[in-house]
Design a protein around this motif. Structure first.
Motif, PDB file in Angstrom:
ATOM      1  N   GLN A   1     115.206 -49.491 137.286  1.00  0.00           N
ATOM      2  CA  GLN A   1     113.853 -48.942 137.255  1.00  0.00           C
ATOM      3  C   GLN A   1     113.348 -48.810 135.823  1.00  0.00           C
ATOM      4  O   GLN A   1     112.201 -49.129 135.521  1.00  0.00           O
ATOM      5  CB  GLN A   1     113.824 -47.580 137.949  1.00  0.00           C
ATOM      6  CG  GLN A   1     114.165 -47.613 139.421  1.00  0.00           C
ATOM      7  CD  GLN A   1     113.338 -48.612 140.197  1.00  0.00           C
ATOM      8  OE1 GLN A   1     112.105 -48.587 140.160  1.00  0.00           O
ATOM      9  NE2 GLN A   1     114.000 -49.534 140.883  1.00  0.00           N
ATOM     10  N   VAL A   2     114.208 -48.337 134.930  1.00  0.00           N
ATOM     11  CA  VAL A   2     113.801 -48.205 133.525  1.00  0.00           C
ATOM     12  C   VAL A   2     113.530 -49.574 132.913  1.00  0.00           C
ATOM     13  O   VAL A   2     112.547 -49.757 132.181  1.00  0.00           O
ATOM     14  CB  VAL A   2     114.899 -47.455 132.733  1.00  0.00           C
ATOM     15  CG1 VAL A   2     114.546 -47.440 131.248  1.00  0.00           C
ATOM     16  CG2 VAL A   2     115.047 -46.024 133.249  1.00  0.00           C
TER      17      VAL A   2
ATOM     18  N   VAL B   1     108.436 -43.294 139.861  1.00  0.00           N
ATOM     19  CA  VAL B   1     109.540 -44.120 139.362  1.00  0.00           C
ATOM     20  C   VAL B   1     110.371 -43.351 138.336  1.00  0.00           C
ATOM     21  O   VAL B   1     111.606 -43.329 138.396  1.00  0.00           O
ATOM     22  CB  VAL B   1     109.000 -45.422 138.732  1.00  0.00           C
ATOM     23  CG1 VAL B   1     110.141 -46.248 138.149  1.00  0.00           C
ATOM     24  CG2 VAL B   1     108.231 -46.231 139.766  1.00  0.00           C
ATOM     25  N   THR B   2     109.683 -42.707 137.413  1.00  0.00           N
ATOM     26  CA  THR B   2     110.397 -42.047 136.317  1.00  0.00           C
ATOM     27  C   THR B   2     111.133 -40.798 136.775  1.00  0.00           C
ATOM     28  O   THR B   2     112.295 -40.584 136.420  1.00  0.00           O
ATOM     29  CB  THR B   2     109.428 -41.704 135.180  1.00  0.00           C
ATOM     30  OG1 THR B   2     108.318 -40.973 135.720  1.00  0.00           O
ATOM     31  CG2 THR B   2     108.906 -42.956 134.514  1.00  0.00           C
TER      32      THR B   2
ATOM     33  N   LEU C   1     124.181 -45.546 141.725  1.00  0.00           N
ATOM     34  CA  LEU C   1     122.992 -44.770 141.367  1.00  0.00           C
ATOM     35  C   LEU C   1     122.565 -45.055 139.933  1.00  0.00           C
ATOM     36  O   LEU C   1     121.370 -45.183 139.642  1.00  0.00           O
ATOM     37  CB  LEU C   1     123.268 -43.277 141.545  1.00  0.00           C
ATOM     38  CG  LEU C   1     123.723 -42.816 142.937  1.00  0.00           C
ATOM     39  CD1 LEU C   1     123.735 -41.297 143.007  1.00  0.00           C
ATOM     40  CD2 LEU C   1     122.847 -43.392 144.025  1.00  0.00           C
ATOM     41  N   ARG C   2     123.538 -45.170 139.028  1.00  0.00           N
ATOM     42  CA  ARG C   2     123.197 -45.470 137.631  1.00  0.00           C
ATOM     43  C   ARG C   2     122.566 -46.857 137.514  1.00  0.00           C
ATOM     44  O   ARG C   2     121.604 -47.058 136.761  1.00  0.00           O
ATOM     45  CB  ARG C   2     124.449 -45.382 136.754  1.00  0.00           C
ATOM     46  CG  ARG C   2     124.980 -43.990 136.556  1.00  0.00           C
ATOM     47  CD  ARG C   2     126.013 -43.947 135.439  1.00  0.00           C
ATOM     48  NE  ARG C   2     126.673 -42.653 135.390  1.00  0.00           N
ATOM     49  CZ  ARG C   2     127.828 -42.367 135.981  1.00  0.00           C
ATOM     50  NH1 ARG C   2     128.482 -43.316 136.665  1.00  0.00           N
ATOM     51  NH2 ARG C   2     128.345 -41.167 135.890  1.00  0.00           N
TER      52      ARG C   2
ATOM     53  N   ILE D   1     110.406 -49.186 142.449  1.00  0.00           N
ATOM     54  CA  ILE D   1     110.039 -48.209 143.471  1.00  0.00           C
ATOM     55  C   ILE D   1     108.525 -48.158 143.607  1.00  0.00           C
ATOM     56  O   ILE D   1     107.802 -48.130 142.611  1.00  0.00           O
ATOM     57  CB  ILE D   1     110.580 -46.818 143.097  1.00  0.00           C
ATOM     58  CG1 ILE D   1     112.113 -46.789 143.214  1.00  0.00           C
ATOM     59  CG2 ILE D   1     109.960 -45.734 143.970  1.00  0.00           C
ATOM     60  CD1 ILE D   1     112.736 -45.530 142.666  1.00  0.00           C
ATOM     61  N   TYR D   2     108.059 -48.169 144.853  1.00  0.00           N
ATOM     62  CA  TYR D   2     106.604 -48.126 145.082  1.00  0.00           C
ATOM     63  C   TYR D   2     106.278 -47.077 146.129  1.00  0.00           C
ATOM     64  O   TYR D   2     106.789 -47.121 147.252  1.00  0.00           O
ATOM     65  CB  TYR D   2     106.074 -49.484 145.540  1.00  0.00           C
ATOM     66  CG  TYR D   2     104.600 -49.445 145.863  1.00  0.00           C
ATOM     67  CD1 TYR D   2     103.657 -49.378 144.837  1.00  0.00           C
ATOM     68  CD2 TYR D   2     104.143 -49.429 147.182  1.00  0.00           C
ATOM     69  CE1 TYR D   2     102.304 -49.315 145.119  1.00  0.00           C
ATOM     70  CE2 TYR D   2     102.793 -49.373 147.469  1.00  0.00           C
ATOM     71  CZ  TYR D   2     101.871 -49.312 146.427  1.00  0.00           C
ATOM     72  OH  TYR D   2     100.531 -49.226 146.712  1.00  0.00           O
ATOM     73  N   LYS D   3     105.432 -46.122 145.752  1.00  0.00           N
ATOM     74  CA  LYS D   3     104.919 -45.130 146.682  1.00  0.00           C
ATOM     75  C   LYS D   3     103.405 -45.249 146.684  1.00  0.00           C
ATOM     76  O   LYS D   3     102.774 -45.147 145.627  1.00  0.00           O
ATOM     77  CB  LYS D   3     105.347 -43.716 146.287  1.00  0.00           C
ATOM     78  CG  LYS D   3     106.842 -43.471 146.432  1.00  0.00           C
ATOM     79  CD  LYS D   3     107.224 -42.063 146.046  1.00  0.00           C
ATOM     80  CE  LYS D   3     106.754 -41.051 147.069  1.00  0.00           C
ATOM     81  NZ  LYS D   3     107.463 -41.183 148.352  1.00  0.00           N
ATOM     82  N   PRO D   4     102.795 -45.491 147.837  1.00  0.00           N
ATOM     83  CA  PRO D   4     101.335 -45.644 147.896  1.00  0.00           C
ATOM     84  C   PRO D   4     100.626 -44.451 147.276  1.00  0.00           C
ATOM     85  O   PRO D   4     101.076 -43.307 147.388  1.00  0.00           O
ATOM     86  CB  PRO D   4     101.065 -45.740 149.405  1.00  0.00           C
ATOM     87  CG  PRO D   4     102.334 -46.250 149.992  1.00  0.00           C
ATOM     88  CD  PRO D   4     103.418 -45.640 149.158  1.00  0.00           C
TER      89      PRO D   4
END
Length: 400
Positions: free
Chosen positions: A399-400, A359-360, A392-393, A348-351
């Protein structure tokens, strides 16, 4: 950019919370220890809880496992001339400052982790996690101990950041900051209410007297937040101490709803549900803000409140389920709706600064929402596709 430094500090703690969650939730499908692709999540769980012992301020207990740490900040509140006992709590990562706003959020998240996944944790780690929660709540209770004020910070952050030293050796000023009716801080008070309410459920079975103290104190903190509305960053003196490190960039309105939502869950009192229904629109509940972190509670608020609707206990909360679904759909790349940006590797990337805090915290919400959906027949409709808890899991695990 100004928010990036403290967000980096806080994201360490949020990362550990989500590791606790993914470690514990894994046991629903795999026996302990859960070890796949070279990752020992049980070991991660143990280490992430141990981290909090290294952040403790005050006189350390006899069972302190991080033995390399010693007592520190034992005269906080008294030495600064405030004449109050503010010993304890957590330091903010590499700092020796105790920032009340993010510390309360950390306590809320630790409590939420234990509530959702504590039953799946090994008994000893569940006990250590509860100890981590209690170290935070014991301090937060002290911040509420004097009528008319809530103490929100100990330490001069500017001088502290200029001097890297062990807390055991610190000689920087332990300036005390507080909010009051004259200079309100609804976000601090609202998050403190959320933390104490969430934690009250952690201790309900093992220490009912303490749990009742936490819940009663949470109600007082919430009343303070709602009666004296305002952001601490609007006060010149508080802004000088708290900003730009943990400035209230998002406003205090979400913390009022967040605090009310946790009080509703902890107490079952319909008054708090009515508060959400009556104030949701004016406090921004309908705003499409798909973020969750120490400053912005919107996505987490929607996930938390939607639990009652999913379980069929509060059909009037359907709009929060719809907002939670909308948020979830932004995380699904296959969704036809606009979705969040991902790096080429799939993260996941948010500027903006400190991407890992997004992400966490988002991964935690994925796991928690998956749990809620599992106990019902609900799914998430993302346009052309229907998304269930397994998806979702898997997304959270990636991500983890």
């Amino acid at each position: 950019e100004m928010a990036s430094a403290p967000a980096h500090h806080l994201r360490v703690r949020v990362l550990l919370v989500v590791l606790c969650a993914v470690s514990a939730s894994a046991s629903a499908s795999f026996p302990w220890p859960w070890k796949r692709s070279g990752h020992d999540y049980r070991d991660a769980l143990a280490k992430c809880i141990l981290f909090f012992e290294g952040q403790r301020s005050g006189r350390l207990p006899a069972d302190q496992r991080a033995a390399w740490r010693g007592d520190s900040g034992v005269s906080d509140g008294r030495a600064a001339g405030a004449g109050v006992d503010l010993e304890g709590g957590y330091y903010d990562a590499g700092d020796n400052v105790k920032f009340g706003f993010p510390m309360a959020f950390t306590t809320t998240m630790l409590s939420w982790s234990v509530l959702e996944f504590g039953d799946d944790m090994p008994r000893e780690e569940r006990r250590h996690a509860a100890d981590a929660v209690r170290w935070g709540t014991d301090y937060l209770l002290k911040t509420l101990a004097h009528p008319g004020v809530i103490f929100m910070q100990v330490g001069d952050p500017w001088k502290d950041h200029e001097c890297w030293e062990r807390p055991e050796d610190m000689d920087t000023e332990r300036t005390v900051y507080n909010v009051s009716a004259g200079r309100p801080g609804s976000e601090v008070a609202g998050e403190t209410a959320a933390a104490l309410a969430a934690a009250s459920m952690v201790f309900r079975d093992g220490d009912r007297e303490y749990a009742e103290l936490l819940l009663d104190s949470a109600k007082k903190a919430f009343e303070f937040a709602d009666s004296h509305r305002g952001a601490y960053s609007d006060d010149m003196d508080l802004r000088a101490g708290g900003c730009p490190f943990y400035c209230d960039f998002n406003g205090y309105q979400d913390e009022l709803l967040w605090g009310a939502a946790w009080l509703r869950r902890a107490s079952g009192d319909d008054t708090f549900r009515e508060y959400i229904q009556n104030n949701g629109k004016t406090l921004g509940a309908e705003d499409s803000i798909n973020e969750f972190g120490w400053d912005n509670k919107h996505a987490g608020l929607n996930v938390l409140i939607s639990k009652e609707f999913i379980e069929g206990e509060a059909l009037s909360m359907q709009s929060y389920k719809e907002s939670a679904d909308s948020f979830i759909c932004t995380l699904i790349p296959e969704s036809s709706s606009p979705h969040i940006q991902y790096t080429p590797g799939g993260m996941i990337y948010k500027p903006g600064g400190s991407n890992m805090q997004h992400v966490t915290s988002i991964s935690f919400l994925l796991l928690t929402y998956a749990k809620y959906l599992t106990k019902s027949s609900h799914t998430v409709n993302c346009g052309d596709i229907s998304v269930g808890p397994d998806t979702l899991r898997l997304q959270a695990k990636k991500q983890v």
